[in-house]
Structures are given as structure tokens and as C-alpha cells.
Design a protein around this motif. Structure first.
Motif, mmCIF file in Angstrom:
data_model
loop_
_atom_site.group_PDB
_atom_site.id
_atom_site.type_symbol
_atom_site.label_atom_id
_atom_site.label_comp_id
_atom_site.label_asym_id
_atom_site.label_seq_id
_atom_site.Cartn_x
_atom_site.Cartn_y
_atom_site.Cartn_z
ATOM 1 N N GLY A 273 0.813 -1.198 0.000
ATOM 2 C CA GLY A 273 0.000 0.000 0.000
ATOM 3 C C GLY A 273 0.846 1.247 0.000
ATOM 4 N N MET A 274 0.229 2.370 0.339
ATOM 5 C CA MET A 274 0.914 3.654 0.376
ATOM 6 C C MET A 274 1.943 3.677 1.499
ATOM 7 N N PRO A 275 2.992 4.506 1.345
ATOM 8 C CA PRO A 275 4.058 4.503 2.364
ATOM 9 C C PRO A 275 3.624 5.066 3.714
ATOM 10 N N GLY A 293 5.433 -4.101 0.624
ATOM 11 C CA GLY A 293 5.605 -3.407 -0.648
ATOM 12 C C GLY A 293 4.896 -2.074 -0.636
ATOM 13 N N THR A 294 5.420 -1.121 -1.359
ATOM 14 C CA THR A 294 4.802 0.192 -1.421
ATOM 15 C C THR A 294 5.040 0.792 -2.804
ATOM 16 N N LEU A 295 4.653 2.055 -2.964
ATOM 17 C CA LEU A 295 4.792 2.749 -4.240
ATOM 18 C C LEU A 295 5.564 4.044 -4.020
ATOM 19 N N TYR A 296 6.656 4.202 -4.731
ATOM 20 C CA TYR A 296 7.525 5.371 -4.599
ATOM 21 C C TYR A 296 7.354 6.278 -5.816
ATOM 22 N N HIS A 297 7.299 7.582 -5.544
ATOM 23 C CA HIS A 297 7.221 8.544 -6.639
ATOM 24 C C HIS A 297 7.978 9.804 -6.237
ATOM 25 N N ASP A 328 10.699 -0.284 -4.423
ATOM 26 C CA ASP A 328 10.228 1.034 -3.969
ATOM 27 C C ASP A 328 10.530 1.254 -2.487
ATOM 28 N N VAL A 329 10.498 0.177 -1.708
ATOM 29 C CA VAL A 329 10.855 0.294 -0.294
ATOM 30 C C VAL A 329 12.292 0.775 -0.145
ATOM 31 N N LEU A 330 13.180 0.237 -0.962
ATOM 32 C CA LEU A 330 14.592 0.612 -0.882
ATOM 33 C C LEU A 330 14.797 2.082 -1.245
ATOM 34 N N TRP A 331 14.013 2.596 -2.201
ATOM 35 C CA TRP A 331 14.162 4.007 -2.590
ATOM 36 C C TRP A 331 13.849 4.925 -1.411
ATOM 37 N N PHE A 332 12.861 4.561 -0.611
ATOM 38 C CA PHE A 332 12.557 5.375 0.567
ATOM 39 C C PHE A 332 13.681 5.312 1.589
ATOM 40 N N LEU A 333 14.257 4.136 1.771
ATOM 41 C CA LEU A 333 15.364 4.003 2.723
ATOM 42 C C LEU A 333 16.585 4.793 2.267
ATOM 43 N N LEU A 334 16.805 4.833 0.964
ATOM 44 C CA LEU A 334 17.964 5.537 0.431
ATOM 45 C C LEU A 334 17.816 7.053 0.509
#
Length: 399
Positions: A273-275, A293-297, A328-334
Motif C-alpha cells: 500500500g501507500m508509504p 511493498g509500497t509505491l515510490y514517486h 520502492d521500499v529501498l528508494w525510501f530508505l535511500l
């Protein structure tokens, strides 16, 4: 001499012709007097055959045999399926048929399961089916909306769900469930609950504490809970408390509330879902598997803050041994490199990490940083890479 030879010939050929005719006649007589071999099938076999047919076909098949004429009235598994195109071409009104079918059915006959699939479900018919199931000791109810457009028409309260026999409930419908304390649904035998496309709305109240909702603690035997594409409205804290819950799946929820989970036997947790996901978890002592899982933008604001919130969520799930995340989870962590370098990974018992990607990361340095982050928590962790070219929007059907 000619007459004698003709009589001899007749005496020789007549028995052969009559024997053959007798065989044909006996076969025809046998078929006519057999009343169809299917009529001699035991009732259990007939009901098993009916289980592969929808209710309309079952009624139509009653003309195949005199014994089948009323068998459909006591069939323990009802399968209602409405096809839009066949209904329009034939002028067949399915809601009227369904109501007449239930009215004509033998009232005292056992009813173990009801499956209802339609692209148009009226609120009146929905209540009729639920009321019939609850009053006939039904153990399994599956109601599925097949339409392409969500209408969110009407609503019903939980007082419809009162049964000491229902074990499996699946609602994939575009209606809302209205929550008004005290809760009135009573399903002590429920083991599996699946809600899809359902809007759960609390009635407005000035009391902030009343915005906390606990829907499932009254189900002492609940083991599987799946919430997919549900809209949670006017809810502050969504409580999931169950002493026997083993599998929990939250996918594509439309909500702004916090989640509080208390499930000592929970072994598997899934979230897509959403972060903006806030989780408070207690006594998840049996947790083994987590899928997240999530969605990164790029347009998201405060991406670093969302990454920090994700780490806090992982702390609540830290007892997991197997973790699956999407890229997408990794993009938020980065987005927060200091977090990856200084903070320890919360998963201290992690044995396996699976990364689901649509394509390989462009920057290997970022990928190495993620590996090192998880390795600080579990040095012996095993990494797996899973390629999946399906877009998240299609794969998870969440937006």
C-alpha cells in the motif's frame, strides 16, 4: 418345387431376422424402462454434480429426469452467478430469480455454502442472501462483485452477521458496512474472513476514543484475515486483536488511520500500500514471514520522513525470519543515507531477504548500502533477487 424352396428359405432366414429385431427391441425397451441411469445415482453424487453448476442451470437440468425435478430445492451448495450479457439478451431478471429460488428451496434442507457472483448486486438482494445464510446454519459465504465500476451504493449494519456456524466469509462488494457501537455481529465459529472493496465507516461522534475500532476480537477462532482495497472512513485507530490469528494481509487500503495489531500466534504478515503506514504491534512472538511493498514517486513530499516511518514499522515486525520487499521500499530508505549508515537494522533474526524488482538497480553502490544495512542486523542473512516485470499498480491492484 419353387414353392418348397421358398418355404425352406423363409424358415432359414426368419429366425435370424427375428433374433436381431428382438435384440434391438429389448435394448429400446430397456432404455425406455430404465428411467435414465442418472436417475439411479445416489443423492450425494447428484449434489456433487450440482456443485459444478450455477443455480439457474440446476433448475433447468431438473427436466432431465423425473427424480431430479425437485432435487435442486435441497442442494447443500448454492452457486449464483449472473452474466450481464446473457441476462440482457434473454430478458432474464437475475435478482427476481435469486429471490424466488431461495423462497422455493426446502427450508429445513442443509445449506453448507453460498457463492454469489454478479456485476450488479442490489442492497435488498444482498440482505436477502445474508439473512438466508445466517438463518440456515451456512458454514461458507462468498459474495463477489464482478462489475468494472465501483459505485459504493448503500450500506448495511453488522447485525446481519449473526451465526454460530459460519466459518468462512468472503465479501468482495461495493457496499459499505456501517459501524455503530456496540458491535452487533456475532460469528464465534469464523475461521477465515476476506473483505475486498468494502467501505467500513464509523458513525460520526464527538468522542475521540470512539474512533478506535476493534472488529475482530470477538472471533475466538479467526486464523486468516485479508483486507484488500477497503476504504476505512472516520476511523482513528484500527485495532486487529485475535488470539488465534495466523495470517494477516493488508493490500491497497484507503485510509489515514493507525493500525494496532495484537496477535501472539501471527506467523505471516503482508502489506502492500501507500508509504504512510503507521503500525503499533504487540506480542508478535510467532512472526516468521513478512512481505512489505509500497509505491515510490518523486513527487512525494518528505520522502526521508516516510523512510524513517518505514523503519519504525520494521521495528514492530522485527521478529520476522523471512522478509520480502519491493524496490520502492529501498528508494525510501535511500532517501536518508545517515539512517542506513548509523542505525542498526531492526531485523535481528532475519535469515532470508528477497528483493522484488522489475529491473536491476542502476547504481550498485546503493544496492550494496542496502545489503550492508540488513547485514548489520543479521550477518548470516541470505539475499535473493526476484524479477517481476508487472507494474505494481497491476500486480497489487491497489490504485
Amino acid at each position: 418345387m419353387a414353392k418348397r424352396s421358398r418355404r425352406v428359405k423363409d424358415t432359414v432366414t426368419e429366425p435370424k431376422m427375428s433374433k436381431r429385431s428382438r435384440r434391438v427391441k429389448d435394448t429400446v425397451t430397456e432404455l425406455m424402462n430404465d428411467d435414465d441411469r442418472i436417475s439411479r445415482l445416489p443423492d450425494d453424487m447428484i449434489h456433487h454434480i450440482y456443485s459444478f453448476r450455477d443455480a439457474r442451470s440446476s433448475v433447468q437440468s431438473s427436466v432431465l429426469s423425473r427424480r431430479w425435478r425437485n432435487t435442486w430445492k435441497s442442494h447443500p451448495r448454492l452457486n449464483f452467478e449472473n452474466n450481464r450479457f446473457s441476462s440482457q439478451t434473454s430478458g432474464f431478471k437475475y435478482p427476481n430469480f435469486a429471490q424466488k429460488f431461495l423462497s422455493a428451496r426446502v427450508h429445513v434442507a442443509e445449506l453448507s455454502a453460498i457463492d454469489f457472483r454478479s456485476n450488479s448486486i442490489s442492497l435488498l438482494l444482498l440482505k436477502k442472501i445474508l439473512d438466508y445464510a445466517m438463518s440456515h446454519q451456512t458454514r461458507k459465504v462468498n459474495i463477489e462483485f464482478l462489475g468494472s465500476k465501483q459505485t459504493r451504493r448503500g450500506g448495511f449494519d453488522l447485525s446481519l452477521f449473526r451465526s454460530h456456524f459460519l466459518e468462512h466469509l468472503c465479501l468482495s462488494i461495493d457496499f459499505e458496512i456501517i459501524i455503530s457501537p456496540p458491535l452487533t455481529w456475532d460469528l464465534p465459529a469464523l475461521v477465515h474472513l476476506n473483505l475486498d472493496l468494502v467501505k467500513i465507516r464509523m458513525e460520526p461522534s464527538n468522542d475521540s476514543a470512539s474512533k478506535s475500532i476493534d472488529l475482530f476480537s470477538g472471533f475466538p477462532n479467526l486464523k486468516t484475515l485479508v483486507l484488500t482495497r477497503c476504504l476505512l472512513s472516520n476511523i482513528g485507530t484500527f485495532i486487529i486483536a485475535s488470539s488465534k490469528l495466523e495470517y494477516l494481509s493488508l493490500k491497497g487500503l484507503y485510509c489515514g488511520c493507525k493500525f494496532m495489531i495484537s496477535a501472539p500466534k501471527l506467523a505471516s504478515f503482508t502489506y502492500y500500500g501507500m508509504p504512510q503506514f503507521s503500525l503499533i504491534a504487540n506480542d508478535l512472538l510467532s512472526l516468521k514471514t513478512v512481505e512489505f511493498g509500497t509505491l515510490y514517486h518523486k513527487s512525494f513530499d518528505n520522502k526521508a520522513q516516510l523512510g524513517d516511518q518505514m523503519i519504525k514499522t520494521f521495528v514492530q515486525l522485527s521478529k520476522a525470519e523471512t522478509l520480502t520487499v519491493n524496490l520502492d521500499v529501498l528508494w525510501f530508505l535511500l532517501e536518508n543515507p545517515d539512517l542506513l549508515e548509523k542505525r542498526r537494522c531492526p531485523f535481528l533474526r532475519l535469515q532470508s531477504l528477497t528483493l522484488v524488482v522489475s529491473k536491476l538497480p542502476r547504481c550498485l553502490a546503493d544496492f550494496v548500502a542496502i545489503i550492508n544495512f540488513f547485514r548489520r542486523g543479521s550477518p548470516s542473512i541470505k539475499f535473493h533477487l526476484k524479477l517481476d516485470s508487472t507494474p505494481p499498480i497491476v500486480r497489487y491492484r491497489i490504485w
